[in-house]
Design a protein around this motif. Structure first.
Motif, PDB file in Angstrom:
ATOM      1  N   THR A 134      -7.247  -4.678  -1.476  1.00  0.00           N
ATOM      2  CA  THR A 134      -8.307  -5.073  -2.404  1.00  0.00           C
ATOM      3  C   THR A 134      -8.279  -4.208  -3.653  1.00  0.00           C
ATOM      4  O   THR A 134      -8.452  -4.701  -4.777  1.00  0.00           O
ATOM      5  CB  THR A 134      -9.686  -4.963  -1.720  1.00  0.00           C
ATOM      6  N   ALA A 135      -8.016  -2.902  -3.477  1.00  0.00           N
ATOM      7  CA  ALA A 135      -7.952  -1.995  -4.630  1.00  0.00           C
ATOM      8  C   ALA A 135      -6.783  -2.346  -5.544  1.00  0.00           C
ATOM      9  O   ALA A 135      -6.910  -2.307  -6.780  1.00  0.00           O
ATOM     10  CB  ALA A 135      -7.836  -0.550  -4.148  1.00  0.00           C
ATOM     11  N   ILE A 136      -5.647  -2.679  -4.958  1.00  0.00           N
ATOM     12  CA  ILE A 136      -4.491  -3.071  -5.768  1.00  0.00           C
ATOM     13  C   ILE A 136      -4.789  -4.345  -6.548  1.00  0.00           C
ATOM     14  O   ILE A 136      -4.471  -4.461  -7.739  1.00  0.00           O
ATOM     15  CB  ILE A 136      -3.245  -3.251  -4.873  1.00  0.00           C
ATOM     16  N   GLU A 137      -5.404  -5.305  -5.868  1.00  0.00           N
ATOM     17  CA  GLU A 137      -5.751  -6.565  -6.544  1.00  0.00           C
ATOM     18  C   GLU A 137      -6.755  -6.326  -7.670  1.00  0.00           C
ATOM     19  O   GLU A 137      -6.595  -6.841  -8.779  1.00  0.00           O
ATOM     20  CB  GLU A 137      -6.326  -7.556  -5.517  1.00  0.00           C
ATOM     21  N   ASP A 138      -7.784  -5.519  -7.381  1.00  0.00           N
ATOM     22  CA  ASP A 138      -8.789  -5.226  -8.409  1.00  0.00           C
ATOM     23  C   ASP A 138      -8.168  -4.512  -9.600  1.00  0.00           C
ATOM     24  O   ASP A 138      -8.497  -4.808 -10.766  1.00  0.00           O
ATOM     25  CB  ASP A 138      -9.911  -4.364  -7.824  1.00  0.00           C
ATOM     26  N   ALA A 139      -7.272  -3.566  -9.320  1.00  0.00           N
ATOM     27  CA  ALA A 139      -6.622  -2.824 -10.399  1.00  0.00           C
ATOM     28  C   ALA A 139      -5.742  -3.745 -11.246  1.00  0.00           C
ATOM     29  O   ALA A 139      -5.704  -3.625 -12.480  1.00  0.00           O
ATOM     30  CB  ALA A 139      -5.793  -1.679  -9.816  1.00  0.00           C
ATOM     31  N   ALA A 140      -5.040  -4.652 -10.596  1.00  0.00           N
ATOM     32  CA  ALA A 140      -4.204  -5.603 -11.338  1.00  0.00           C
ATOM     33  C   ALA A 140      -5.059  -6.485 -12.244  1.00  0.00           C
ATOM     34  O   ALA A 140      -4.722  -6.725 -13.411  1.00  0.00           O
ATOM     35  CB  ALA A 140      -3.386  -6.453 -10.378  1.00  0.00           C
ATOM     36  N   LEU A 141      -6.194  -6.946 -11.716  1.00  0.00           N
ATOM     37  CA  LEU A 141      -7.097  -7.778 -12.510  1.00  0.00           C
ATOM     38  C   LEU A 141      -7.684  -6.994 -13.684  1.00  0.00           C
ATOM     39  O   LEU A 141      -8.040  -7.582 -14.714  1.00  0.00           O
ATOM     40  CB  LEU A 141      -8.225  -8.327 -11.633  1.00  0.00           C
ATOM     41  N   ALA A 142      -7.777  -5.656 -13.535  1.00  0.00           N
ATOM     42  CA  ALA A 142      -8.284  -4.806 -14.610  1.00  0.00           C
ATOM     43  C   ALA A 142      -7.198  -4.410 -15.601  1.00  0.00           C
ATOM     44  O   ALA A 142      -7.471  -3.685 -16.564  1.00  0.00           O
ATOM     45  CB  ALA A 142      -8.939  -3.556 -14.018  1.00  0.00           C
ATOM     46  N   GLY A 143      -5.953  -4.860 -15.349  1.00  0.00           N
ATOM     47  CA  GLY A 143      -4.864  -4.571 -16.277  1.00  0.00           C
ATOM     48  C   GLY A 143      -4.134  -3.272 -16.027  1.00  0.00           C
ATOM     49  O   GLY A 143      -3.377  -2.799 -16.891  1.00  0.00           O
ATOM     50  N   ASP A 144      -4.327  -2.662 -14.861  1.00  0.00           N
ATOM     51  CA  ASP A 144      -3.652  -1.402 -14.539  1.00  0.00           C
ATOM     52  C   ASP A 144      -2.138  -1.614 -14.453  1.00  0.00           C
ATOM     53  O   ASP A 144      -1.655  -2.502 -13.746  1.00  0.00           O
ATOM     54  CB  ASP A 144      -4.182  -0.870 -13.209  1.00  0.00           C
ATOM     55  N   GLY A 145      -1.374  -0.782 -15.158  1.00  0.00           N
ATOM     56  CA  GLY A 145       0.077  -0.960 -15.251  1.00  0.00           C
ATOM     57  C   GLY A 145       0.783  -0.869 -13.917  1.00  0.00           C
ATOM     58  O   GLY A 145       1.656  -1.691 -13.607  1.00  0.00           O
ATOM     59  N   LEU A 146       0.450   0.144 -13.107  1.00  0.00           N
ATOM     60  CA  LEU A 146       1.106   0.309 -11.813  1.00  0.00           C
ATOM     61  C   LEU A 146       0.811  -0.881 -10.914  1.00  0.00           C
ATOM     62  O   LEU A 146       1.724  -1.431 -10.272  1.00  0.00           O
ATOM     63  CB  LEU A 146       0.632   1.603 -11.145  1.00  0.00           C
ATOM     64  N   ALA A 147      -0.445  -1.291 -10.854  1.00  0.00           N
ATOM     65  CA  ALA A 147      -0.812  -2.424 -10.006  1.00  0.00           C
ATOM     66  C   ALA A 147      -0.100  -3.693 -10.457  1.00  0.00           C
ATOM     67  O   ALA A 147       0.377  -4.474  -9.623  1.00  0.00           O
ATOM     68  CB  ALA A 147      -2.328  -2.627 -10.037  1.00  0.00           C
ATOM     69  N   ILE A 168       0.838  -1.202   0.000  1.00  0.00           N
ATOM     70  CA  ILE A 168       0.000   0.000   0.000  1.00  0.00           C
ATOM     71  C   ILE A 168       0.874   1.254   0.000  1.00  0.00           C
ATOM     72  O   ILE A 168       0.605   2.219  -0.741  1.00  0.00           O
ATOM     73  CB  ILE A 168      -0.955  -0.017   1.212  1.00  0.00           C
ATOM     74  N   ALA A 169       1.932   1.263   0.819  1.00  0.00           N
ATOM     75  CA  ALA A 169       2.838   2.414   0.863  1.00  0.00           C
ATOM     76  C   ALA A 169       3.514   2.622  -0.489  1.00  0.00           C
ATOM     77  O   ALA A 169       3.683   3.766  -0.947  1.00  0.00           O
ATOM     78  CB  ALA A 169       3.883   2.207   1.963  1.00  0.00           C
ATOM     79  N   ARG A 170       3.894   1.537  -1.144  1.00  0.00           N
ATOM     80  CA  ARG A 170       4.537   1.641  -2.455  1.00  0.00           C
ATOM     81  C   ARG A 170       3.552   2.177  -3.492  1.00  0.00           C
ATOM     82  O   ARG A 170       3.912   2.983  -4.351  1.00  0.00           O
ATOM     83  CB  ARG A 170       5.077   0.275  -2.864  1.00  0.00           C
ATOM     84  N   ALA A 171       2.311   1.742  -3.396  1.00  0.00           N
ATOM     85  CA  ALA A 171       1.293   2.240  -4.327  1.00  0.00           C
ATOM     86  C   ALA A 171       1.063   3.737  -4.133  1.00  0.00           C
ATOM     87  O   ALA A 171       0.957   4.499  -5.111  1.00  0.00           O
ATOM     88  CB  ALA A 171      -0.013   1.474  -4.119  1.00  0.00           C
ATOM     89  N   GLN A 172       1.012   4.176  -2.886  1.00  0.00           N
ATOM     90  CA  GLN A 172       0.807   5.601  -2.604  1.00  0.00           C
ATOM     91  C   GLN A 172       1.979   6.432  -3.101  1.00  0.00           C
ATOM     92  O   GLN A 172       1.786   7.513  -3.662  1.00  0.00           O
ATOM     93  CB  GLN A 172       0.618   5.806  -1.097  1.00  0.00           C
ATOM     94  N   ALA A 173       3.193   5.929  -2.935  1.00  0.00           N
ATOM     95  CA  ALA A 173       4.377   6.682  -3.349  1.00  0.00           C
ATOM     96  C   ALA A 173       4.471   6.816  -4.864  1.00  0.00           C
ATOM     97  O   ALA A 173       4.928   7.837  -5.381  1.00  0.00           O
ATOM     98  CB  ALA A 173       5.633   5.998  -2.808  1.00  0.00           C
ATOM     99  N   ARG A 174       4.024   5.805  -5.583  1.00  0.00           N
ATOM    100  CA  ARG A 174       4.169   5.815  -7.039  1.00  0.00           C
ATOM    101  C   ARG A 174       2.953   6.374  -7.767  1.00  0.00           C
ATOM    102  O   ARG A 174       3.042   6.695  -8.951  1.00  0.00           O
ATOM    103  CB  ARG A 174       4.445   4.397  -7.532  1.00  0.00           C
ATOM    104  N   ALA A 175       1.836   6.467  -7.084  1.00  0.00           N
ATOM    105  CA  ALA A 175       0.607   6.914  -7.744  1.00  0.00           C
ATOM    106  C   ALA A 175       0.750   8.322  -8.317  1.00  0.00           C
ATOM    107  O   ALA A 175       0.231   8.618  -9.396  1.00  0.00           O
ATOM    108  CB  ALA A 175      -0.558   6.850  -6.776  1.00  0.00           C
ATOM    109  N   ALA A 176       1.469   9.187  -7.601  1.00  0.00           N
ATOM    110  CA  ALA A 176       1.647  10.558  -8.085  1.00  0.00           C
ATOM    111  C   ALA A 176       2.442  10.607  -9.383  1.00  0.00           C
ATOM    112  O   ALA A 176       2.263  11.523 -10.198  1.00  0.00           O
ATOM    113  CB  ALA A 176       2.344  11.392  -7.010  1.00  0.00           C
TER     114      ALA A 176
END
Length: 225
Positions: A111-124, A88-96
């Motif tokens: 859950t948001a990271i998992e959902d984003a990965a399943l949706a094909g989001d590059g960062l996730a 979660i901390a890594r996601a917050q740091a890189r989201a910007a």
């Protein structure tokens, strides 16, 4: 009333042994990915708990001896790279840096990271791949040391299935002896988020079957006319 206590990874392993992917397997490891990382080990058909009951703390294997501090007091533990707070901390740091990511417009959770990965989001997807590679280092060491025939992944990230398994298996392949990896299958849990609860119920069932005296029959009810 009898009381049994065990950790979640051991209970997950017990559930998989009785009802899930570990049925009929005498030697396997169950790795639970959640807030931290833990593993339960079945050796010779029985849960192995170690001399003081704390076997399986794979989350505190040092992946990077010079890495960040862990809550256990050590540095660079697997949990600091793969556990939920770290991701979660890594996601917050890189989201910007990646405003187009799904994770840039929300407060990231596992859950948001998992959902984003399943949706094909590059960062996730990159976060999951990095977690898989770090987890693969620990799993490779476990395979070389203990040579289980099966490794079962449970916990939240395991629902990503091949998105997690593909990079993990590749890391394991590069880091293990040929004979170790050839004998081992890595797959996700068949029981999903229910595994620990099922394992807790199974712990009591196992004890009752081993010694029925633990649960004496209830006294007969007296009918009042």
């Amino acid at each position: 009333t009898p009381l049994w206590v065990d950790n979640d990874a051991n209970l997950g392993a017990l559930a998989e042994q009785w009802w899930g992917a570990g049925r009929g397997v005498d030697d396997f490891a169950y790795v639970k990915l959640a807030t931290g990382v833990g593993s339960g080990h079945v050796i010779g058909g029985r849960i192995y708990r170690g001399s003081t009951g704390v076997a399986g703390e794979i989350g505190h294997v040092a992946i990077d001896p010079h890495g960040g501090p862990c809550i256990c007091g050590l540095r660079g533990c697997l949990a600091t790279l793969v556990g939920a707070p770290a991701l979660i901390a890594r996601a917050q740091a890189r989201a910007a840096e990646e405003p187009g990511s799904i994770l840039a417009s929300i407060a990231p959770t596992m859950t948001a990271i998992e959902d984003a990965a399943l949706a094909g989001d590059g960062l996730a997807l990159r976060l999951v791949e990095e977690a898989a590679e770090n987890l693969g280092l620990a799993v490779a060491g476990m395979l070389n040391l203990m040579n289980p025939s099966l490794v079962i992944l449970g916990g939240g990230l395991s629902r990503l299935d091949e998105l997690l398994l593909r990079p993990l298996r590749e890391t394991v392949r590069r880091r293990t002896l040929v004979s170790s990896v050839a004998a081992s299958e890595i797959r996700t849990s068949e029981l999903g988020p229910r595994s620990v609860a099922i394992g807790a119920a199974t712990l009591v069932l196992e004890a009752a079957l081993a010694d029925p005296r633990l649960f004496p029959p209830l006294p007969a009810r007296t009918e009042i006319s």
